[in-house]
Design an enzyme around this catalytic site. Structure first.
Site, short mmCIF file in Angstrom:
data_model
loop_
_atom_site.label_atom_id
_atom_site.label_comp_id
_atom_site.label_asym_id
_atom_site.label_seq_id
_atom_site.Cartn_x
_atom_site.Cartn_y
_atom_site.Cartn_z
N ARG A 2 0.83 -1.22 0.00
CA ARG A 2 0.00 0.00 0.00
C ARG A 2 0.87 1.27 0.00
NH1 ARG A 2 -2.15 1.82 4.36
NH2 ARG A 2 -2.44 -0.25 5.25
N TYR B 133 -17.92 12.73 -15.39
CA TYR B 133 -18.32 11.33 -15.23
C TYR B 133 -19.31 11.22 -14.06
CZ TYR B 133 -17.71 6.40 -14.08
OH TYR B 133 -17.92 5.08 -13.79
N ASP C 59 -9.15 15.72 -15.69
CA ASP C 59 -9.41 14.31 -16.00
C ASP C 59 -9.13 14.11 -17.50
OD1 ASP C 59 -10.53 11.83 -16.72
OD2 ASP C 59 -12.05 11.93 -15.16
N LYS D 140 -9.76 2.49 -18.91
CA LYS D 140 -10.20 2.81 -20.25
C LYS D 140 -9.02 2.65 -21.23
CE LYS D 140 -13.85 3.77 -17.78
NZ LYS D 140 -14.22 5.09 -17.32
C1 LIG Z 1 -14.70 5.72 -16.09
C2 LIG Z 1 -14.33 7.10 -15.77
C3 LIG Z 1 -13.96 7.46 -14.46
C4 LIG Z 1 -13.98 6.49 -13.30
O1 LIG Z 1 -13.04 5.48 -13.46
P1 LIG Z 1 -13.17 4.01 -12.82
O2 LIG Z 1 -11.91 3.35 -13.26
O3 LIG Z 1 -14.40 3.40 -13.40
O4 LIG Z 1 -13.28 4.17 -11.34
C5 LIG Z 1 -13.56 8.77 -14.26
N1 LIG Z 1 -13.54 9.68 -15.25
C6 LIG Z 1 -13.93 9.37 -16.51
C7 LIG Z 1 -13.89 10.43 -17.57
C8 LIG Z 1 -14.34 8.07 -16.81
O5 LIG Z 1 -14.72 7.77 -18.06
#
Ligand SMILES: *Cc1c(COP(=O)(O)O)cnc(C)c1O
Length: 393
Positions: free
Chosen positions: A57, A110, A182, A207
């Site tokens: 961790r 999101y 983000d 993603k």
């Molecule tokens: C999917 C997503 C998140 C969250 O990510 P997780 O890996 O599902 O926790 C945050 N921001 C964007 C733009 C996303 O598409």
């Protein structure tokens, strides 16, 4: 790692530890803890007087390889990897915000990010204002004495709203706010917010970074001094959002092909957009690469490519959208994005179901909006499938 190396070289060699016994690919350190040579050494490591691993961790070699690779691609000093994108975002917020602080966030983000800010952080007495961050003046107008942080998503999920990273960075600097972007939809191959003045970049590595639909993971990159705080406060103590070494290995492996994957995703997306734009059953296509798209000019300035996320509105609204999602055969009905498979979903009832009907309307997410994450298949097969499905409406 030579900073002068190109993107493809960095995505393959970045973070690789050369002193391993001859292995081309680093082993996975699937270990929760690390053995000390002596009590004295253990104490020194805890005191920060000696480098070395303690407990996963707090740090792990497999995770460190991914952190260094990703930081290199983002031109950032450092990175931290987390169990999910939400783990990255919540660890960042828990590190830098406290009761009484105010933050500004894009009104289109999101779905779970929206509920973290709107419900989660308010519980801890953090005041949040959602603003149309495509309007830079609106950000400035909403800054208060206690504004500590500005958070944007660009392109935003799912309307692909484009906010001007460089212009917002200047405002953030002038008001002594941390500026967090983000960058999930772009990845460092398409957009590098640090180069444009952002302090921290957050990712859902689930993603495109991983890209193979088999991991949930997240990351933050930025200045070492900030990343160290996220690692040792938000992540270690407050959320505990640690990625497993095996998942970190898979993301590092996915990253080795990031550039060629992104190129193909974008090539396919352009072809699908050309088919959708002007289709008689579609009223509007949202894609930063379209000249008619509101954020096109800013997108062209700050993104190397227009990305592979597309949203569109059907003339017959929600009912038509639901019908379309059941009519596709090759396209896969699933949330998430950035995978080899082309995914189709309905934000209002799925990824953004956490928004109230009023918040949806305010964010411009209509009931008939359909979102596509264009995959790596043959574009002609994707278009043929959309064509037959649209014909059924
Ligand atoms: C999917 C997503 C998140 C969250 O990510 P997780 O890996 O599902 O926790 C945050 N921001 C964007 C733009 C996303 O598409």
């Amino acid at each position: 790692m030579n900073k002068e190396y190109g993107f493809a070289t960095k995505q393959i060699h970045g973070g690789h530890t050369k002193n391993l016994p001859g292995a081309l690919t680093s082993p996975i350190y699937q270990s929760s803890t690390f053995v000390f040579d002596s009590a004295q050494q253990g104490a020194k490591r805890f005191a920060g007087e000696e480098d070395g691993f303690i407990y996963t961790r707090l740090g792990n070699p497999t995770e460190m390889e991914l952190e260094e690779k990703l930081a290199g691609l983002d031109n950032a000093e450092a990175g931290v990897v987390t169990a999910s994108g939400m783990g990255a975002i919540s660890s960042t917020m828990h590190t830098f915000l406290k009761a009484g602080d105010h933050m500004i966030a894009s009104k289109v983000v999101y779905g779970c990010t929206h509920s973290l800010f709107d419900e989660g952080l308010r519980r801890y007495d953090v005041d949040v204002t959602f603003v149309d961050t495509t309007d830079t003046a609106a950000i400035e107008a909403n800054i208060k004495e206690n504004t500590r942080l500005i958070y944007i998503e660009t392109p935003a999920n799912p309307t692909l709203d484009i906010s001007d990273i460089g212009a917002i960075a200047k405002i953030a600097k002038a008001h002594d706010c941390l500026f967090v972007v983000d960058n999930t939809f772009c990845t460092p191959y398409i957009q590098r917010p640090i180069d444009l003045g952002a302090d921290l970049v957050v990712y859902s590595a689930t993603k495109y970074l991983n890209g193979h639909g088999d991991v949930v993971a997240g990351a933050v990159t930025g200045r070492k001094e900030l990343i160290d705080q996220i690692h040792m406060v938000g992540m270690k103590d407050m959320t505990g959002s640690i990625i497993s070494p095996f998942d970190a290995f898979l993301v590092s492996r996915g990253l080795k092909t990031l550039d060629i994957r992104m190129e193909k995703h974008v090539q396919n997306a352009k072809k699908v957009v050309a088919f959708l734009d002007g289709h008689p059953k579609i009223s509007k296509v949202y894609y930063p690469g379209l000249e008619s798209f509101k954020g096109h000019e800013v997108a062209k300035r700050q993104m190397n490519l227009p990305g592979a996320m597309i949203s569109f509105e059907l003339k017959d609204g929600r009912a038509a959208g639901e019908k379309l999602m059941d009519a596709v055969e090759l396209l896969t009905l699933a949330v998430s994005l950035g995978d080899a498979e082309t995914l189709i979903e309905h934000p209002a009832s799925m990824t953004h179901a956490t928004y109230s009907p009023e918040a949806l309307q305010k964010a411009g997410i209509s009931e008939g909006l359909v979102r596509l994450s264009i995959g790596l298949e043959d574009a002609k097969d994707l278009i043929n499938d959309l064509d037959q499905a649209l014909a059924q409406l």
